[in-house]
Design an enzyme around this catalytic site. Structure first.
Site, PDB file in Angstrom:
ATOM      1  CD  GLU A 114      -2.697  -1.422   0.716  1.00 49.94           C
ATOM      2  OE1 GLU A 114      -1.629  -0.898   0.308  1.00 49.94           O
ATOM      3  OE2 GLU A 114      -3.421  -2.119  -0.015  1.00 49.94           O
ATOM      4  CB  CYS A 126       3.100   4.661   2.709  1.00 48.80           C
ATOM      5  SG  CYS A 126       1.375   4.626   2.265  1.00 48.80           S
TER       6      CYS A 126
END
Length: 481
Positions: free
Chosen positions: A252, A287
């Site tokens: 991720e 993010c």
């Protein structure tokens, strides 16, 4: 907040608290003050943790679902009971405003509750095989079994909830897990270790090792940990994947998330407020924080001033102040880099509508326009409270701008047109498309992950449970169908 104790906070080695071979100081990003010290385990302790995880794997995967679900329910309840304490710890080590720390704790409570629910219904399926003559009187039973012990490597930006997204699915499927929290933010993970130790999980089912990043490579290479789940920067993540070619690796990674505002959206002021909030929440250190704002020309004259006002209303300051929206970034070096990227964009022709400066580790919420697509403030992940606006002519140009990126995590599209929404879902090269809101929306039960440079694999409780397991098929022969 002073959290220093007479002895360092212990690491958790195969479910037991232990002092280490060294110590690590944790500092508050807002003012640099030391808030705690933690024990750093030595090589012998790390070996015992790995050996215990490997040794208990077969036993743990055979535990009844109700036992694992019960442990997860206990963790969820205890996180809720200690929510205020945990939120203060997150703010102390991470620097995010207390209101965002409180939201993070609430999410972690939900993650473990959802995992408990999914544990009870995580079953297999039955498939009759007599659709072809060779399969007459045969039936296949498919179930999922853990791939093996998990190494979970967590980042600094969500020191509790992103740990929870690794721990909860692992325990749900009966896979031992070793958590390596970020060295800057180990405190919330160690508190979670305290709660895990209150359960009846078998020894070796979990360890929490606050190690330096340079000590990670040996764990990644260890064949006894066949699954590596990493959340963090792209260069580090891809290097870990390259170092473990025969392992199951979940990455991720980063993004430069785009929010698209189209001409049919009726509430431009509301969209501006959402984009300003989620471009600056966590000081932009998420993010899926909004970074790129792509606006259809027909509404730009109304939307951009509204966005400027909304960004200017984001209040910076002491993250323990309830009125503060934007705290510091993780350290002063990160703040220097963010401002340098803004200056680089300006030198290339961008205009600063507000912000662009810093005080210590706190970066003033910043809004840029006329940003060349080649500069890092647009093309890379800035990981700071900076928004860059681009004005486009029409839907096709907007979606092409979203896709013109090395990343592909999530995108938000402000539209009421259902046809455009389906077009976005089909065309945008991202792991998730959020219609009518910012790309920063994430429900902890939904699949979450990216494409291209944003990684491989999926989190989200059930998606992660599937990812941590593999199918095993049993065929029954000569049975009555």
């Amino acid at each position: 907040m002073d959290m220093i104790t007479p002895v360092p906070r212990p690491a958790w080695i195969a479910g037991r608290p232990e002092q280490g071979a060294g110590t690590l100081a944790v500092h508050h990003p807002f003012d640099g003050s030391e808030v705690a010290t933690v024990a750093v385990p030595g090589a012998e302790q790390v070996e015992r943790a790995v050996a215990a995880a490997a040794g208990v794997a077969a036993e743990f995967r055979r535990t009844p679902a109700y036992q694992r679900a019960g442990a997860l329910e206990h963790i969820s309840r205890q996180l809720a009971a200690r929510a205020d304490e945990l939120a203060e710890v997150i703010t102390a080590e991470n620097g995010k405003p207390l209101k965002w720390s409180e939201a993070e704790v609430r999410r972690a409570v939900s993650v473990f509750r959802i995992a408990a629910e999914e544990t009870r219904r995580f079953t297999g399926d039955i498939q009759r095989l007599d659709g072809e003559e060779a399969g007459e009187a045969r039936m296949a039973m498919t179930r999922r079994v853990p791939r093996g012990p998990v190494l979970g490597i967590a980042p600094f930006n969500f020191p509790l909830n992103l740990v929870a997204h690794k721990v909860a699915p692992s325990l749900a499927v009966g896979a031992p897990i070793i958590i390596k929290p970020a060295p800057r933010t180990p405190l919330a993970a160690l508190m979670l270790g305290e709660i895990l130790a209150e359960t009846d999980l078998p020894a070796g089912a979990f360890s929490v090792l606050p190690l330096g990043n340079e000590e990670t490579s040996a764990l990644v290479a260890d064949p006894r940990l066949p699954v590596v789940s990493f959340t963090g920067s792209g260069p580090v993540g891809w290097s870990l994947a390259d170092a473990a070619p025969r392992k199951h690796v979940v990455l991720e990674l980063g993004g430069n998330a785009a929010a698209v505002v189209l001409g049919d959206w009726p509430d431009l002021e509301g969209a501006a407020e959402r984009i300003a909030t989620f471009g600056n929440y966590q000081a932009g250190q998420s993010c899926i924080a909004v970074q790129r704002v792509i606006v259809e020309r027909s509404v730009a004259d109304e939307f951009v001033p509204a966005l400027l006002t909304a960004v200017q209303e984001q209040r910076t300051g002491d993250p323990y102040d309830a009125r503060v929206d934007v705290g510091p970034v993780v350290d002063e070096a990160a703040a220097e880099r963010i401002v340098a990227w803004v200056d680089e964009a300006v030198a290339a022709g961008a205009r600063v509508l507000t912000g662009g400066t810093r005080e210590g580790a706190t970066v003033e919420p910043t809004l840029l326009t006329d940003v060349p697509v080649t500069v890092r403030a647009w093309a890379e992940e800035i990981f700071g409270p900076v928004l860059a606006v681009s004005i486009v002519d029409g839907i096709d140009e907007a979606f092409a701008a979203v896709n013109d990126s090395a990343y592909g995590l999530q995108a938000g599209v402000f539209t009421r047109d259902v046809q455009v929404a389906f077009h976005a879902a089909a065309e945008l090269e991202v792991g998730g498309v959020i219609i009518g809101d910012v790309p920063s929306f994430r429900a902890d039960q939904m699949p979450y992950g990216g494409m291209k440079g944003s990684g491989v694999g999926r989190e989200g409780v059930l998606a992660a449970m599937n990812d941590l397991t593999e199918q095993r098929v049993t065929v029954f022969t000569g049975i009555e169908l």
